[in-house]
Motif scaffolding. Structure first.
Motif, PDB file in Angstrom:
ATOM      1  N   GLN A 128      54.496  18.377  39.971  1.00  0.00           N
ATOM      2  CA  GLN A 128      53.801  17.729  41.080  1.00  0.00           C
ATOM      3  C   GLN A 128      52.485  18.430  41.414  1.00  0.00           C
ATOM      4  OE1 GLN A 128      56.342  17.165  44.478  1.00  0.00           O
ATOM      5  NE2 GLN A 128      57.884  16.030  43.330  1.00  0.00           N
ATOM      6  N   VAL A 129      52.486  19.760  41.374  1.00  0.00           N
ATOM      7  CA  VAL A 129      51.253  20.503  41.649  1.00  0.00           C
ATOM      8  C   VAL A 129      50.177  20.156  40.626  1.00  0.00           C
ATOM      9  CG1 VAL A 129      50.214  22.800  41.634  1.00  0.00           C
ATOM     10  CG2 VAL A 129      52.355  22.423  42.857  1.00  0.00           C
ATOM     11  N   TYR A 130      50.554  20.145  39.355  1.00  0.00           N
ATOM     12  CA  TYR A 130      49.555  19.882  38.322  1.00  0.00           C
ATOM     13  C   TYR A 130      49.133  18.414  38.280  1.00  0.00           C
ATOM     14  CZ  TYR A 130      49.551  24.635  36.636  1.00  0.00           C
ATOM     15  OH  TYR A 130      49.378  26.001  36.554  1.00  0.00           O
ATOM     16  N   GLU A 131      50.007  17.518  38.661  1.00  0.00           N
ATOM     17  CA  GLU A 131      49.580  16.125  38.802  1.00  0.00           C
ATOM     18  C   GLU A 131      48.470  16.031  39.845  1.00  0.00           C
ATOM     19  OE1 GLU A 131      50.111  13.541  37.113  1.00  0.00           O
ATOM     20  OE2 GLU A 131      52.009  13.819  36.048  1.00  0.00           O
ATOM     21  N   PHE A 132      48.638  16.765  40.934  1.00  0.00           N
ATOM     22  CA  PHE A 132      47.667  16.702  42.018  1.00  0.00           C
ATOM     23  C   PHE A 132      46.315  17.283  41.614  1.00  0.00           C
ATOM     24  CE2 PHE A 132      45.520  18.514  45.702  1.00  0.00           C
ATOM     25  CZ  PHE A 132      45.451  17.411  46.537  1.00  0.00           C
ATOM     26  N   ILE A 133      46.323  18.409  40.891  1.00  0.00           N
ATOM     27  CA  ILE A 133      45.055  19.089  40.601  1.00  0.00           C
ATOM     28  C   ILE A 133      44.481  18.751  39.226  1.00  0.00           C
ATOM     29  CG2 ILE A 133      45.693  21.029  42.094  1.00  0.00           C
ATOM     30  CD1 ILE A 133      46.043  22.651  39.455  1.00  0.00           C
ATOM     31  N   SER A 134      45.108  17.842  38.495  1.00  0.00           N
ATOM     32  CA  SER A 134      44.707  17.604  37.103  1.00  0.00           C
ATOM     33  C   SER A 134      43.222  17.266  36.957  1.00  0.00           C
ATOM     34  CB  SER A 134      45.566  16.504  36.473  1.00  0.00           C
ATOM     35  OG  SER A 134      45.468  15.303  37.208  1.00  0.00           O
ATOM     36  N   GLU A 135      42.695  16.424  37.825  1.00  0.00           N
ATOM     37  CA  GLU A 135      41.298  16.013  37.694  1.00  0.00           C
ATOM     38  C   GLU A 135      40.320  17.119  38.071  1.00  0.00           C
ATOM     39  OE1 GLU A 135      39.922  13.412  36.353  1.00  0.00           O
ATOM     40  OE2 GLU A 135      41.821  12.431  35.862  1.00  0.00           O
ATOM     41  N   GLU A 136      40.765  18.096  38.836  1.00  0.00           N
ATOM     42  CA  GLU A 136      39.877  19.186  39.235  1.00  0.00           C
ATOM     43  C   GLU A 136      40.194  20.495  38.512  1.00  0.00           C
ATOM     44  OE1 GLU A 136      41.019  21.069  43.260  1.00  0.00           O
ATOM     45  OE2 GLU A 136      41.804  19.022  43.436  1.00  0.00           O
ATOM     46  N   TYR A 137      41.214  20.473  37.649  1.00  0.00           N
ATOM     47  CA  TYR A 137      41.703  21.707  37.036  1.00  0.00           C
ATOM     48  C   TYR A 137      40.599  22.442  36.280  1.00  0.00           C
ATOM     49  CZ  TYR A 137      44.466  24.905  34.185  1.00  0.00           C
ATOM     50  OH  TYR A 137      44.966  26.024  33.575  1.00  0.00           O
ATOM     51  N   ASP A 190      51.688  14.227  33.220  1.00  0.00           N
ATOM     52  CA  ASP A 190      50.902  13.105  32.708  1.00  0.00           C
ATOM     53  C   ASP A 190      49.430  13.219  33.073  1.00  0.00           C
ATOM     54  OD1 ASP A 190      52.967  11.649  31.426  1.00  0.00           O
ATOM     55  OD2 ASP A 190      53.654  10.865  33.349  1.00  0.00           O
ATOM     56  N   GLY A 191      49.135  13.705  34.288  1.00  0.00           N
ATOM     57  CA  GLY A 191      47.751  13.817  34.713  1.00  0.00           C
ATOM     58  C   GLY A 191      46.955  14.766  33.842  1.00  0.00           C
ATOM     59  N   MET A 192      47.527  15.919  33.532  1.00  0.00           N
ATOM     60  CA  MET A 192      46.848  16.892  32.665  1.00  0.00           C
ATOM     61  C   MET A 192      46.660  16.319  31.268  1.00  0.00           C
ATOM     62  SD  MET A 192      46.353  19.638  34.610  1.00  0.00           S
ATOM     63  CE  MET A 192      46.419  21.232  33.785  1.00  0.00           C
ATOM     64  N   LEU A 193      47.661  15.620  30.757  1.00  0.00           N
ATOM     65  CA  LEU A 193      47.558  15.014  29.432  1.00  0.00           C
ATOM     66  C   LEU A 193      46.472  13.939  29.397  1.00  0.00           C
ATOM     67  CD1 LEU A 193      51.346  14.716  28.559  1.00  0.00           C
ATOM     68  CD2 LEU A 193      49.681  16.156  27.379  1.00  0.00           C
ATOM     69  N   SER A 194      46.339  13.186  30.477  1.00  0.00           N
ATOM     70  CA  SER A 194      45.307  12.155  30.534  1.00  0.00           C
ATOM     71  C   SER A 194      43.915  12.773  30.419  1.00  0.00           C
ATOM     72  CB  SER A 194      45.432  11.373  31.847  1.00  0.00           C
ATOM     73  OG  SER A 194      44.419  10.395  31.955  1.00  0.00           O
ATOM     74  N   ARG A 230      47.524  14.915  18.737  1.00  0.00           N
ATOM     75  CA  ARG A 230      48.587  14.074  19.283  1.00  0.00           C
ATOM     76  C   ARG A 230      49.107  14.735  20.559  1.00  0.00           C
ATOM     77  NH1 ARG A 230      52.185  14.326  15.395  1.00  0.00           N
ATOM     78  NH2 ARG A 230      54.128  14.989  16.401  1.00  0.00           N
ATOM     79  N   PHE A 231      48.831  14.113  21.691  1.00  0.00           N
ATOM     80  CA  PHE A 231      49.289  14.634  22.972  1.00  0.00           C
ATOM     81  C   PHE A 231      50.558  13.905  23.391  1.00  0.00           C
ATOM     82  CE2 PHE A 231      44.718  15.695  23.272  1.00  0.00           C
ATOM     83  CZ  PHE A 231      44.820  17.044  23.577  1.00  0.00           C
ATOM     84  N   GLU A 232      51.557  14.690  23.817  1.00  0.00           N
ATOM     85  CA  GLU A 232      52.849  14.107  24.182  1.00  0.00           C
ATOM     86  C   GLU A 232      53.396  14.776  25.429  1.00  0.00           C
ATOM     87  OE1 GLU A 232      54.346  12.857  19.717  1.00  0.00           O
ATOM     88  OE2 GLU A 232      55.068  14.739  20.576  1.00  0.00           O
ATOM     89  N   ARG A 233      54.142  14.005  26.212  1.00  0.00           N
ATOM     90  CA  ARG A 233      54.793  14.551  27.401  1.00  0.00           C
ATOM     91  C   ARG A 233      56.164  15.097  27.014  1.00  0.00           C
ATOM     92  NH1 ARG A 233      58.079  13.402  31.869  1.00  0.00           N
ATOM     93  NH2 ARG A 233      57.196  14.024  33.892  1.00  0.00           N
TER      94      ARG A 233
END
Length: 282
Positions: free
Chosen positions: A25-34, A94-98, A112-115
């Motif tokens: 959940q933390v990384y989903e939230f910060i994925s776009e700003e990571y 998923d956010g980081m992978l995107s 190849r990126f996978e969850r």
């Protein structure tokens, strides 16, 4: 297994699952700003990143098939794709992978990126020549570490290598200071990584567990892997102020000292981070 033991085991699984979900959940939230949170602008940052990349990328061969665990936004995965025959990036978020897929497409990188979960890898036995993981292993709860290392060993081919970079618990016994903290701060006492100043102005906290050199070597050996290299990252730079490191002459001296000391005991075991390699016997 007794009923009491079964309940205890089930409770352990539940706590591990809760920890992983909190991290996701933390990384989903910060994925776009990571990526903006780890610019690596200071001399100490540059020294840390250069040492880490030299260690990992210098051990990958053109014929290798590589799995990058906890690949995040592709910080390591994309450079690996320029060196290896095949690269797979796996992450729980998923956010980081995107973000990673977008960056790879922009750079024309074939990855190849996978969850997936590091404790339950979705690959057959003997699938990869190299498994890499930097930083992400520290999010694995201590009770699940043996499972993660066993999974790494399982998917490695005989003769394959695992390359890791983790925060050094032995360093933390000397000082609790987070040498390179800017917006992401290691809270040693509470075993968390605190993301400050996020896009909503608040903080996000993820569990974070450092490794001692002895723990790391034990986990490799217990999984059937042979530790071959253990070296410190920033065994000198961690103690030198950025204002001093900004002088090119001082930086060059520190670089030379670290080259000499990184793999020399006891300095190799006292670095800010540990860089390690282990091999699966052929």
């Amino acid at each position: 297994m007794t009923q009491t033991a079964h309940r205890s085991y089930t409770g352990l699984e539940e706590r591990t699952a809760q920890t992983k979900e909190a991290i996701r959940q933390v990384y989903e939230f910060i994925s776009e700003e990571y990526d903006d949170r780890i610019p690596g602008l200071t001399p100490a940052d540059r020294r840390f990143i250069d040492t880490e990349l030299d260690f990992v990328l210098g051990r990958v061969r053109p014929a290798d098939s590589v799995l990058d665990l906890g690949c995040g936004t592709g910080r390591l995965t994309i450079p690996l794709s320029r060196l290896a025959r095949e690269v797979v990036g796996l992450d729980i978020c998923d956010g980081m992978l995107s973000v990673a897929r977008r960056k790879a497409e922009e750079e024309g990188a074939r990855i190849r990126f996978e969850r997936g979960d590091m404790c339950d890898l979705p690959y057959p036995d003997d699938s990869f020549d190299v498994v890499t993981s930097t930083l992400a292993l520290m999010h694995i709860p201590p009770e699940a570490r043996a499972t993660a290392f066993s999974e790494i060993a399982r998917v490695l081919r005989p003769g394959g290598r695992v390359l890791t970079g983790v925060k050094n618990a032995a360093f933390e016994q000397i000082t609790r200071a987070d040498r390179f903290a800017t917006v992401d701060v290691t809270d040693v006492e509470n075993k968390t990584l605190v993301f400050t100043g996020t896009r909503d102005g608040g903080e996000r906290v993820a569990p974070w567990f450092s490794f001692s050199p002895d723990e790391l070597e034990y986990l490799f050996s217990d999984a059937g892997l042979k530790p071959t290299t253990l070296r410190g990252n920033c065994v000198v730079a961690a103690w030198v102020a950025d204002q001093i490191l900004a002088d090119p002459r001082i930086y060059s001296i520190v670089e030379s000292l670290e080259t000499a000391l990184n793999e020399t005991s006891p300095f190799s075991r006292l670095g800010y981070y540990i860089l390690a390699e282990a091999v699966k016997p052929g």
